[in-house]
Design an enzyme around this catalytic site. Structure first.
Site, short mmCIF file in Angstrom:
data_model
loop_
_atom_site.label_atom_id
_atom_site.label_comp_id
_atom_site.label_asym_id
_atom_site.label_seq_id
_atom_site.Cartn_x
_atom_site.Cartn_y
_atom_site.Cartn_z
N TYR A 52 0.42 -1.64 0.12
CA TYR A 52 0.48 0.28 -0.42
C TYR A 52 1.03 1.12 0.39
O TYR A 52 2.06 1.25 0.39
CB TYR A 52 -0.79 -0.66 1.05
CG TYR A 52 -2.25 1.36 0.93
CD1 TYR A 52 -2.98 1.00 -0.30
CD2 TYR A 52 -2.44 2.02 2.17
CE1 TYR A 52 -3.98 1.54 -0.60
CE2 TYR A 52 -3.41 2.74 2.04
CZ TYR A 52 -4.16 2.59 0.70
OH TYR A 52 -5.10 3.31 0.78
N TYR A 233 -8.11 4.67 -9.82
CA TYR A 233 -7.54 4.86 -8.25
C TYR A 233 -8.13 3.49 -7.69
O TYR A 233 -8.18 3.30 -5.70
CB TYR A 233 -9.40 5.49 -7.82
CG TYR A 233 -10.86 4.48 -8.04
CD1 TYR A 233 -11.41 5.17 -8.88
CD2 TYR A 233 -11.17 3.76 -6.76
CE1 TYR A 233 -12.67 3.90 -8.85
CE2 TYR A 233 -12.39 3.14 -7.14
CZ TYR A 233 -12.83 3.51 -7.86
OH TYR A 233 -14.01 2.30 -8.27
N GLY A 234 -7.94 2.20 -8.23
CA GLY A 234 -7.88 0.78 -8.03
C GLY A 234 -6.57 0.44 -8.98
O GLY A 234 -7.08 0.31 -9.49
N PHE A 258 -6.91 9.04 -8.60
CA PHE A 258 -6.60 9.01 -7.51
C PHE A 258 -6.30 8.32 -5.40
O PHE A 258 -6.69 7.26 -6.04
CB PHE A 258 -8.09 9.50 -7.28
CG PHE A 258 -8.80 9.79 -6.31
CD1 PHE A 258 -8.92 11.37 -6.18
CD2 PHE A 258 -9.41 9.07 -5.12
CE1 PHE A 258 -9.96 11.96 -4.39
CE2 PHE A 258 -9.95 9.51 -4.08
CZ PHE A 258 -10.50 10.46 -3.55
N LEU A 260 -7.39 9.09 -2.15
CA LEU A 260 -8.37 9.70 -0.30
C LEU A 260 -7.07 10.16 0.31
O LEU A 260 -7.78 11.37 1.02
CB LEU A 260 -9.45 8.43 0.17
CG LEU A 260 -10.54 9.66 0.58
CD1 LEU A 260 -11.51 10.59 -0.19
CD2 LEU A 260 -11.29 8.59 1.52
N1 LIG Z 1 -7.56 5.52 -4.66
C1 LIG Z 1 -8.36 5.54 -3.20
O1 LIG Z 1 -8.12 7.22 -2.08
C2 LIG Z 1 -9.36 4.46 -2.30
C3 LIG Z 1 -10.68 4.80 -1.96
C4 LIG Z 1 -11.29 3.76 -1.96
C5 LIG Z 1 -11.27 2.05 -2.25
N2 LIG Z 1 -10.72 2.79 -3.59
C6 LIG Z 1 -10.55 1.14 -4.48
O2 LIG Z 1 -11.41 1.43 -4.68
C7 LIG Z 1 -11.61 -0.27 -5.47
C8 LIG Z 1 -13.14 -0.64 -4.77
O3 LIG Z 1 -12.89 -0.58 -3.23
P1 LIG Z 1 -14.33 -1.71 -2.39
O4 LIG Z 1 -14.33 -1.22 -1.01
O5 LIG Z 1 -15.42 -0.07 -3.39
O6 LIG Z 1 -14.90 -2.91 -3.14
P2 LIG Z 1 -15.23 -3.80 -2.06
O7 LIG Z 1 -17.17 -3.52 -2.35
O8 LIG Z 1 -14.74 -5.20 -1.62
O9 LIG Z 1 -15.26 -4.97 -4.33
C9 LIG Z 1 -14.24 -5.20 -5.05
C10 LIG Z 1 -14.16 -5.48 -6.76
O10 LIG Z 1 -13.10 -5.26 -7.21
C11 LIG Z 1 -13.44 -6.22 -7.99
N3 LIG Z 1 -12.59 -7.24 -8.21
C12 LIG Z 1 -12.06 -8.40 -7.11
N4 LIG Z 1 -11.02 -9.25 -7.93
C13 LIG Z 1 -10.93 -9.10 -9.08
C14 LIG Z 1 -10.71 -8.79 -10.34
N5 LIG Z 1 -8.94 -9.92 -9.91
N6 LIG Z 1 -10.48 -8.47 -11.17
C15 LIG Z 1 -11.35 -7.25 -11.40
N7 LIG Z 1 -12.02 -7.27 -10.68
C16 LIG Z 1 -11.50 -7.11 -9.41
C17 LIG Z 1 -14.77 -7.67 -7.45
O11 LIG Z 1 -16.05 -7.69 -8.23
P3 LIG Z 1 -16.23 -9.10 -8.38
O12 LIG Z 1 -17.58 -9.22 -7.17
O13 LIG Z 1 -16.67 -10.00 -9.83
O14 LIG Z 1 -15.40 -9.69 -7.51
C18 LIG Z 1 -16.07 -5.90 -6.98
O15 LIG Z 1 -16.60 -5.45 -8.16
C19 LIG Z 1 -11.26 -0.97 -4.42
O16 LIG Z 1 -9.52 -1.69 -5.46
C20 LIG Z 1 -10.19 0.01 -3.14
O17 LIG Z 1 -8.74 -0.03 -3.59
C21 LIG Z 1 -9.37 3.18 -3.40
#
Ligand SMILES: NC(=O)c1ccc[n+]([C@@H]2O[C@H](COP(=O)([O-])OP(=O)(O)OC[C@H]3O[C@@H](n4cnc5c(N)ncnc54)[C@H](OP(=O)(O)O)[C@@H]3O)[C@@H](O)[C@H]2O)c1
Length: 324
Positions: A52, A233-234, A258, A260
């Site tokens: 991370y 962002y992910g 992006f 947070l």
């Molecule tokens: N940059 C930032 O500040 C920030 C802030 C918040 C979140 N995020 C990121 O946003 C993303 C979503 O977070 P969340 O908490 O909303 O997630 P979540 O609800 O836990 O859902 C995970 C998602 O990722 C998909 N996924 C899992 N493995 C995958 C793969 N190998 N290839 C493609 N898709 C895959 C899942 O699809 P399935 O249902 O098909 O498994 C699901 O749509 C994460 O990457 C997280 O790190 C970033």
């Protein structure tokens, strides 16, 4: 009290341990909080894995957000019984937190699961929609991992402003749930995504939000209008991003990132209060919500992280450190 601790970075199912500790006596200005819910977010897991953007000193307590109820107070500013958000990044996968009173944000009574997820994902969705492109009613946004919590919030927040969403998922079984949430078009990722998006939406996208990376990034890029913006962002696929160079050149695509954590560091207190004020209201009154899959106890942590990262869930996984 119990804590989920790690002494080294690595596979979360192996390095996370349940530690029993004696409760500490409160100092002046502190409160004791019984932790009710703490989500397991992808970022929590990759932080334990050592991948991370911010790494804690070891040993560290895992977990970065959660909700609890004040059980003891030594000072003014908060009452016993008050529901509070735990301080962000404080190590929330624990049965009890002792914190300075001013770091606890009072919450209205409401759905414990939804309130526990307030700090990270709703704000991310809100800022992705507001901080990159000036979106107007009728504009289209496309997003990958659309059935994630962030993706669900994006659909709900966009809909409230009359912005249309094209939602990309990686499996057929996630299509129906996105249609129910209110997505304007739902598509399964693939090499011909841009063609199918154009057929479904009849328009090019102004903004693309990517949480997958790899080839998905390029698939989203191909759906954008000239000068459109693509925000990553992910990195759920953990693959390097790839896109056709000619698409970048001929369509003048703007690529952005992006995080947070950066927003938290740069935003003024007023900006933070404005963003979280409206999001708290929306989560508390149920207009903003994410689906929940299941709960685990702290003792089940290895199973909980393995289950969370296996994917294909029906929603978020949360720890319930003091039971349901
Ligand atoms: N940059 C930032 O500040 C920030 C802030 C918040 C979140 N995020 C990121 O946003 C993303 C979503 O977070 P969340 O908490 O909303 O997630 P979540 O609800 O836990 O859902 C995970 C998602 O990722 C998909 N996924 C899992 N493995 C995958 C793969 N190998 N290839 C493609 N898709 C895959 C899942 O699809 P399935 O249902 O098909 O498994 C699901 O749509 C994460 O990457 C997280 O790190 C970033």
């Amino acid at each position: 009290m119990k804590q989920i601790v790690y002494h080294q970075f690595g596979d979360p199912a192996r390095v996370l341990e349940v530690l029993e500790k004696d409760a500490v006596t409160l100092k002046a200005g502190q409160a004791r909080v019984e932790v009710l819910r703490a989500p397991i977010n992808p970022s929590d897991v990759i932080q334990v894995a050592g991948q991370y953007g911010v790494m804690p000193d070891l040993p560290a307590v895992a977990g970065n957000e959660g909700l609890g109820r004040v059980t003891e107070v030594n000072g003014d500013g908060i009452a016993v019984g008050q529901l509070v958000l735990l301080p962000a990044g404080a190590g929330t996968w624990v049965s009890e937190v002792v914190a300075d009173i001013h770091t606890l944000a009072a919450m209205p009574e409401g759905d414990l699961d939804q309130l526990a997820m307030l700090t990270v994902n709703p704000a991310t969705a809100h800022l992705l929609l507001t901080d990159f492109v000036d979106l107007k009613e009728g504009d289209w946004v496309i997003q990958s991992a659309a059935n994630s919590a962030v993706g669900n919030y994006v659909v709900q927040l966009a809909k409230a402003k009359g912005i249309k969403t094209a939602c990309v998922v990686r499996r057929d079984s996630a299509v129906a749930e996105m249609e129910e949430v209110g997505a304007d078009a739902v598509l399964v990722d693939g090499p011909d995504l841009a063609k199918r998006v154009r057929q479904a939406a009849g328009a090019k996208m102004k903004l693309a939000l990517d949480a997958v990376a790899g080839e998905t990034f390029g698939h989203l890029a191909e759906t954008l209008e000239q000068g459109g913006t693509l925000v990553n962002y992910g990195a759920m696929s953990m693959q390097p991003i790839s896109m056709p160079a000619l698409n970048l050149i001929f369509n003048d695509i703007r690529v952005r990132g992006f995080w947070l954590v950066h927003w938290f560091s740069n935003a003024s207190k007023e900006e933070r209060m404005q963003v979280y004020g409206s999001l708290t209201q929306a989560v508390a009154n149920g207009t903003l919500h994410a689906p929940i899959d299941r709960h685990f106890s702290l003792d089940e942590i290895a199973e909980a992280v393995t289950y969370t990262m296996a994917g294909e869930r029906k929603g978020k996984v949360l720890l319930a450190p003091n039971g349901m």
